[in-house]
Design a protein around this motif. Structure first.
Motif, PDB file in Angstrom:
ATOM      1  N   ARG A   1      23.878  31.645  19.730  1.00  0.00           N
ATOM      2  CA  ARG A   1      22.958  32.880  20.042  1.00  0.00           C
ATOM      3  C   ARG A   1      21.710  32.214  20.532  1.00  0.00           C
ATOM      4  O   ARG A   1      20.960  31.633  19.704  1.00  0.00           O
TER       5      ARG A   1
ATOM      6  N   TYR B   1      18.002  34.011  21.597  1.00  0.00           N
ATOM      7  CA  TYR B   1      17.379  35.272  21.808  1.00  0.00           C
ATOM      8  C   TYR B   1      15.948  34.927  22.478  1.00  0.00           C
ATOM      9  O   TYR B   1      15.367  33.996  22.375  1.00  0.00           O
ATOM     10  N   HIS B   2      15.509  35.865  23.113  1.00  0.00           N
ATOM     11  CA  HIS B   2      14.225  35.920  23.856  1.00  0.00           C
ATOM     12  C   HIS B   2      13.192  36.234  22.736  1.00  0.00           C
ATOM     13  O   HIS B   2      11.876  35.794  23.093  1.00  0.00           O
TER      14      HIS B   2
ATOM     15  N   ASP C   1      12.005  36.071  18.283  1.00  0.00           N
ATOM     16  CA  ASP C   1      12.250  35.606  17.202  1.00  0.00           C
ATOM     17  C   ASP C   1      11.520  35.990  15.977  1.00  0.00           C
ATOM     18  O   ASP C   1      10.364  36.417  16.258  1.00  0.00           O
TER      19      ASP C   1
ATOM     20  N   ARG D   1      12.690  42.544  16.734  1.00  0.00           N
ATOM     21  CA  ARG D   1      13.137  41.132  16.443  1.00  0.00           C
ATOM     22  C   ARG D   1      13.989  41.297  15.021  1.00  0.00           C
ATOM     23  O   ARG D   1      14.407  40.182  14.517  1.00  0.00           O
TER      24      ARG D   1
ATOM     25  N   THR E   1      17.552  39.544  15.329  1.00  0.00           N
ATOM     26  CA  THR E   1      17.579  38.009  15.058  1.00  0.00           C
ATOM     27  C   THR E   1      17.606  37.548  13.821  1.00  0.00           C
ATOM     28  O   THR E   1      18.256  36.443  13.526  1.00  0.00           O
ATOM     29  N   ILE E   2      17.582  38.142  12.772  1.00  0.00           N
ATOM     30  CA  ILE E   2      17.910  37.870  11.647  1.00  0.00           C
ATOM     31  C   ILE E   2      19.199  38.681  10.793  1.00  0.00           C
ATOM     32  O   ILE E   2      19.618  38.359   9.599  1.00  0.00           O
TER      33      ILE E   2
ATOM     34  N   GLU F   1      25.582  38.858  20.939  1.00  0.00           N
ATOM     35  CA  GLU F   1      24.431  39.084  20.369  1.00  0.00           C
ATOM     36  C   GLU F   1      24.574  40.602  19.831  1.00  0.00           C
ATOM     37  O   GLU F   1      24.945  41.575  20.657  1.00  0.00           O
TER      38      GLU F   1
END
Length: 323
Positions: free
Chosen positions: A187, A189-190, A192, A232, A235-236, A267
């Motif tokens: 993954r 990501y753009h 974070d 964001r 992303t976690i 994603e």
């Protein structure tokens, strides 16, 4: 002469097997298409006629009747072009009916005989496997989706002539190799979550929400970072499992939002609809069921920016999904 060919369409986010019945009989030239077809399906008559002629196959100038069973289910999309053409060639004795058993055909025909990409192929292949089909023929542009389903042979074809030669045994095609859904789960990501500086209370709240799958309400003045934090959050979240990735990929394949370069959605999605969105667009549905923003956010994040600006009726419709 009479022929039966297996095809597929979609209803909601699931595939539905369609039995394409083709009857060619004596009479004045006509082409009747019945079985509750939508407009895109009705227009297949002209596409099929031109594709057969431009592929050097005869088009029967007699009375043609095509029934799409079950007749009480509305058929959407252009993926039934290919089985209709195969049925006409079977009636014309170009193809043998015995060689078409347990084979499903999916694809839109162009006027020159090429087979174009259609939406929802992943759901159709899954349904074909569930119904006991042994082989599925799909457009080359949908090859990435065809590699994801194990237990059924999936072939990709570029033109109608290539498919007919394969079915005749003149130019044998090979089935697609199967792909492990999670083998490329790197993954990138753009954005974070680590980019966030400060906002300790908000970060802690989002971490708890991500860990427990909770809803969260963020209140603050414009520009304080609510949207930045929400974007964001994905992303976690933990990586998607194979079943989750397949479900999300199926949904995005149905609505035609599957990224061209990716074969599977790895994603978790982030959806942020505008506050003027209607209830049906948010929750999905309609006379022909279509996924809404809630469905598109499956396993991911649905962010309702400017929450007080949404219509009350729209928010009330979210009560049951949230519960």
């Amino acid at each position: 002469m009479f022929a039966q060919i297996l095809g597929e369409t979609t209803c909601g986010i699931d595939g539905v097997q369609i039995l394409v019945e083709v009857d060619v009989s004596n009479g004045l030239p006509s082409f009747d298409l019945v079985g509750l077809p939508a407009m895109a399906v009705r227009e297949s008559k002209e596409r099929v006629k031109a594709a057969l002629r431009n592929s050097d196959y005869p088009f029967p100038m007699t009375r043609i009747t095509v029934n799409l069973a079950p007749a009480d289910l509305r058929k959407e999309g252009s993926g039934l072009d290919l089985p209709i053409a195969i049925g006409l060639m079977t009636c014309g004795r170009i193809l043998e009916p015995e060689k078409l058993e347990n084979k499903v055909f999916i694809g839109e025909l162009s006027l020159d005989g090429r087979i174009r990409k259609v939406s929802g192929v992943l759901s159709m292949i899954m349904d074909a496997k569930k119904c006991g089909a042994q082989e599925v023929y799909i457009p080359q542009a949908n090859a990435a989706e065809g590699k994801l389903i194990h237990g059924i042979d999936v072939y990709t074809v570029a033109t109608l002539k290539e498919l007919v030669e394969h079915l005749k045994g003149k130019n044998t095609l090979t089935p697609l190799p199967k792909e492990n859904i999670l083998q490329n789960n790197n993954r990138i990501y753009h954005v974070d979550f680590a980019d966030v500086k400060g906002q300790l209370v908000a970060r802690r709240a989002l971490e708890i929400a991500a860990a427990g799958g909770h809803s969260i309400l963020m209140v603050g003045s414009p520009g304080c970072g609510k949207t930045m934090l929400a974007r964001r959050l994905v992303t976690i979240l933990p990586p998607m499992t194979e079943a989750e990735a397949l479900e999300v990929t199926k949904i995005y394949s149905i609505v035609g939002l599957l990224p061209q370069a990716d074969s599977v959605m790895l994603e978790r999605p982030f959806r942020s609809p505008h506050h003027s969105i209607s209830g049906s667009a948010l929750l999905g549905g309609g006379s022909t069921p279509r996924p809404g923003e809630v469905t598109l956010a499956h396993t991911g994040v649905l962010y309702l920016d400017e929450l007080p600006e949404y219509e009350r009726s729209t928010l009330e419709k979210l009560r049951q999904p949230l519960e």
